[in-house]
Design a protein around this motif. Structure first.
Motif, PDB file in Angstrom:
ATOM      1  N   VAL A   1      60.692  73.877  12.452  1.00 32.82           N
ATOM      2  CA  VAL A   1      60.092  72.592  12.825  1.00 32.82           C
ATOM      3  C   VAL A   1      59.112  72.134  11.749  1.00 32.82           C
ATOM      4  CG1 VAL A   1      58.660  71.400  14.525  1.00 32.82           C
ATOM      5  CG2 VAL A   1      60.383  73.044  15.285  1.00 32.82           C
ATOM      6  N   LEU A   2      58.293  73.054  11.253  1.00 36.09           N
ATOM      7  CA  LEU A   2      57.342  72.712  10.192  1.00 36.09           C
ATOM      8  C   LEU A   2      58.078  72.282   8.924  1.00 36.09           C
ATOM      9  CD1 LEU A   2      54.730  75.602  10.634  1.00 36.09           C
ATOM     10  CD2 LEU A   2      54.634  73.260  11.522  1.00 36.09           C
ATOM     11  N   ASN A   3      59.192  72.929   8.644  1.00 37.44           N
ATOM     12  CA  ASN A   3      59.986  72.556   7.481  1.00 37.44           C
ATOM     13  C   ASN A   3      60.548  71.146   7.652  1.00 37.44           C
ATOM     14  OD1 ASN A   3      61.272  73.554   4.887  1.00 37.44           O
ATOM     15  ND2 ASN A   3      63.093  72.945   6.026  1.00 37.44           N
ATOM     16  N   ALA A   4      60.943  70.802   8.882  1.00 38.35           N
ATOM     17  CA  ALA A   4      61.420  69.446   9.160  1.00 38.35           C
ATOM     18  C   ALA A   4      60.301  68.431   8.952  1.00 38.35           C
ATOM     19  CB  ALA A   4      61.962  69.367  10.594  1.00 38.35           C
TER      20      ALA A   4
ATOM     21  N   LEU B   1      71.751  64.086  -1.420  1.00 39.07           N
ATOM     22  CA  LEU B   1      72.071  63.783  -0.033  1.00 39.07           C
ATOM     23  C   LEU B   1      72.824  64.946   0.625  1.00 39.07           C
ATOM     24  CD1 LEU B   1      71.985  61.567   2.175  1.00 39.07           C
ATOM     25  CD2 LEU B   1      74.221  60.806   1.335  1.00 39.07           C
ATOM     26  N   ILE B   2      73.792  65.502  -0.103  1.00 41.62           N
ATOM     27  CA  ILE B   2      74.569  66.635   0.416  1.00 41.62           C
ATOM     28  C   ILE B   2      73.686  67.868   0.581  1.00 41.62           C
ATOM     29  CG2 ILE B   2      76.471  68.225  -0.061  1.00 41.62           C
ATOM     30  CD1 ILE B   2      77.797  65.897  -1.635  1.00 41.62           C
ATOM     31  N   GLY B   3      72.940  68.200  -0.482  1.00 42.69           N
ATOM     32  CA  GLY B   3      72.078  69.374  -0.434  1.00 42.69           C
ATOM     33  C   GLY B   3      70.975  69.238   0.594  1.00 42.69           C
ATOM     34  N   GLY B   4      70.402  68.033   0.680  1.00 41.61           N
ATOM     35  CA  GLY B   4      69.333  67.795   1.646  1.00 41.61           C
ATOM     36  C   GLY B   4      69.810  67.952   3.075  1.00 41.61           C
ATOM     37  N   TYR B   5      71.027  67.513   3.346  1.00 42.27           N
ATOM     38  CA  TYR B   5      71.564  67.635   4.700  1.00 42.27           C
ATOM     39  C   TYR B   5      71.838  69.098   5.056  1.00 42.27           C
ATOM     40  CZ  TYR B   5      74.339  66.667   8.854  1.00 42.27           C
ATOM     41  OH  TYR B   5      74.806  66.633  10.150  1.00 42.27           O
ATOM     42  N   CYS B   6      72.291  69.879   4.087  1.00 39.09           N
ATOM     43  CA  CYS B   6      72.651  71.280   4.348  1.00 39.09           C
ATOM     44  C   CYS B   6      71.419  72.184   4.481  1.00 39.09           C
ATOM     45  CB  CYS B   6      73.541  71.810   3.226  1.00 39.09           C
ATOM     46  SG  CYS B   6      75.171  71.024   3.138  1.00 39.09           S
ATOM     47  N   GLY B   7      70.310  71.806   3.845  1.00 40.52           N
ATOM     48  CA  GLY B   7      69.122  72.657   3.835  1.00 40.52           C
ATOM     49  C   GLY B   7      68.607  73.044   5.219  1.00 40.52           C
ATOM     50  N   PRO B   8      68.347  72.086   6.120  1.00 42.30           N
ATOM     51  CA  PRO B   8      67.847  72.436   7.460  1.00 42.30           C
ATOM     52  C   PRO B   8      68.802  73.334   8.236  1.00 42.30           C
ATOM     53  CG  PRO B   8      67.454  70.116   7.013  1.00 42.30           C
ATOM     54  CD  PRO B   8      68.331  70.630   5.895  1.00 42.30           C
ATOM     55  N   ILE B   9      70.095  73.207   7.981  1.00 43.71           N
ATOM     56  CA  ILE B   9      71.073  74.073   8.643  1.00 43.71           C
ATOM     57  C   ILE B   9      70.888  75.511   8.191  1.00 43.71           C
ATOM     58  CG2 ILE B   9      73.543  74.536   8.959  1.00 43.71           C
ATOM     59  CD1 ILE B   9      74.039  71.548   8.501  1.00 43.71           C
ATOM     60  N   VAL B  10      70.630  75.690   6.893  1.00 43.76           N
ATOM     61  CA  VAL B  10      70.380  77.029   6.351  1.00 43.76           C
ATOM     62  C   VAL B  10      69.118  77.618   6.970  1.00 43.76           C
ATOM     63  CG1 VAL B  10      69.811  78.330   4.259  1.00 43.76           C
ATOM     64  CG2 VAL B  10      71.560  76.546   4.173  1.00 43.76           C
ATOM     65  N   VAL B  11      68.070  76.807   7.087  1.00 41.62           N
ATOM     66  CA  VAL B  11      66.789  77.275   7.632  1.00 41.62           C
ATOM     67  C   VAL B  11      66.949  77.798   9.056  1.00 41.62           C
ATOM     68  CG1 VAL B  11      64.484  76.527   8.356  1.00 41.62           C
ATOM     69  CG2 VAL B  11      65.391  75.796   6.139  1.00 41.62           C
ATOM     70  N   ARG B  12      67.835  77.182   9.836  1.00 40.07           N
ATOM     71  CA  ARG B  12      68.038  77.619  11.226  1.00 40.07           C
ATOM     72  C   ARG B  12      68.617  79.024  11.318  1.00 40.07           C
ATOM     73  NH1 ARG B  12      70.965  72.252  12.163  1.00 40.07           N
ATOM     74  NH2 ARG B  12      69.258  70.776  12.496  1.00 40.07           N
ATOM     75  N   HIS B  13      69.323  79.467  10.276  1.00 40.85           N
ATOM     76  CA  HIS B  13      70.056  80.719  10.376  1.00 40.85           C
ATOM     77  C   HIS B  13      69.500  81.851   9.509  1.00 40.85           C
ATOM     78  CE1 HIS B  13      72.977  77.637  11.736  1.00 40.85           C
ATOM     79  NE2 HIS B  13      73.371  78.577  12.557  1.00 40.85           N
ATOM     80  N   VAL B  14      68.515  81.557   8.669  1.00 36.93           N
ATOM     81  CA  VAL B  14      67.913  82.587   7.819  1.00 36.93           C
ATOM     82  C   VAL B  14      66.644  83.103   8.482  1.00 36.93           C
ATOM     83  CG1 VAL B  14      66.885  83.070   5.556  1.00 36.93           C
ATOM     84  CG2 VAL B  14      68.862  81.556   5.727  1.00 36.93           C
TER      85      VAL B  14
END
Length: 255
Positions: A177-180, A216-229
């Motif tokens: 959430v803080l990362n968001a 745009l592609i990398g930015g969209y994928c980043g939060p998804i990575v954060v959820r699983h690491v």
């Protein structure tokens, strides 16, 4: 622009967007990539900032789950960094960012240290945030975010990781959430800076196009990575990446 150079900028944008949305460290990749392509430093700096707006759009869209119900808080935090970003961007038009290069490495080093000492997220669930402890803590956080907003608009290197460090120390929300929050705040600061830079005519818009697609592609994928690491691993990786960038900038500034 050749086809392969176009692809090169997209690739640099994807990796930079990932680092921006995960750690606020796009400067490790995108800015050097622009320099390698032969773009002058000042133009590379403002062009990179313009491209990062697309990373912010992607990251914000991907973070809707984390931002749900946090609108009031994130709006207030963003307003602080936005005000600072306007000041920083205006200063850049008056005084070159090179005057700031000697202190930047210490800012980034401090951010890395703060991330390491802030403790495990699980241990902080019952710890009151600074905003709930006293008004002095609230004022300190507000001043800090305003100054980091100014720093982001003026120089920009690793501004996101410094914002993340302040949020980690001052708010009790989960790391994702803080990362968001950080992504939204950095997005708005970069957007305002881009509007101001556009008046100077120094942004290379032909480069922004492929770089922005990648961001745009990398930015969209980043939060998804954060959820699983795992949070602890992610915090350590971001901190040590910040240390590496701090050392690199220190060498460039002093040697």
């Amino acid at each position: 622009m050749t086809f392969w150079l176009f692809i090169y900028f997209i690739g640099a944008g994807i990796l930079g967007g990932l680092l921006a949305s995960i750690a606020g460290l796009a400067s490790l990749v995108s800015y050097p990539a622009l320099l390698i392509a032969g773009i002058p430093p000042v133009i590379a700096n403002v062009t990179n900032t313009a491209g990062l707006v697309l990373s912010g759009i992607g990251a914000t869209a991907s973070s809707s789950r984390e931002l749900r119900g946090e609108g009031k808080l994130v709006t207030g935090l963003t307003a602080l960094t936005l005000a600072g970003g306007i000041l920083g961007s205006a200063l850049l038009l008056i005084e070159p960012a090179s005057t700031f290069e000697h202190v930047v490495p210490f800012f980034i080093l401090s951010a890395g240290v703060l991330l390491l000492v802030s403790g495990h997220q699980a241990d902080r669930k019952n710890v009151p945030a600074l905003r709930d402890q006293n008004k002095f803590g609230l004022v300190l956080k507000a001043i800090g975010l305003f100054l980091i907003g100014a720093y982001t608009g003026y120089f920009g290197a690793a501004g996101g990781v410094i914002i993340l460090a302040i949020l980690t120390l001052s708010l009790p929300q989960r790391f994702a959430v803080l990362n968001a929050f950080k992504n939204v705040m950095a997005f708005m600061a970069n957007a305002v800076a881009t509007i101001i830079y556009a008046w100077t005519g120094k942004i290379d818009w032909l480069v922004v196009l492929p770089l922005g697609i990648g961001f745009l592609i990398g930015g969209y994928c980043g939060p998804i990575v954060v959820r699983h690491v795992p949070v602890r691993l992610l915090r350590i990786l971001i901190a040590f990446a910040a240390f590496g960038l701090a050392v690199d900038l220190f060498v460039k500034a002093y040697f």
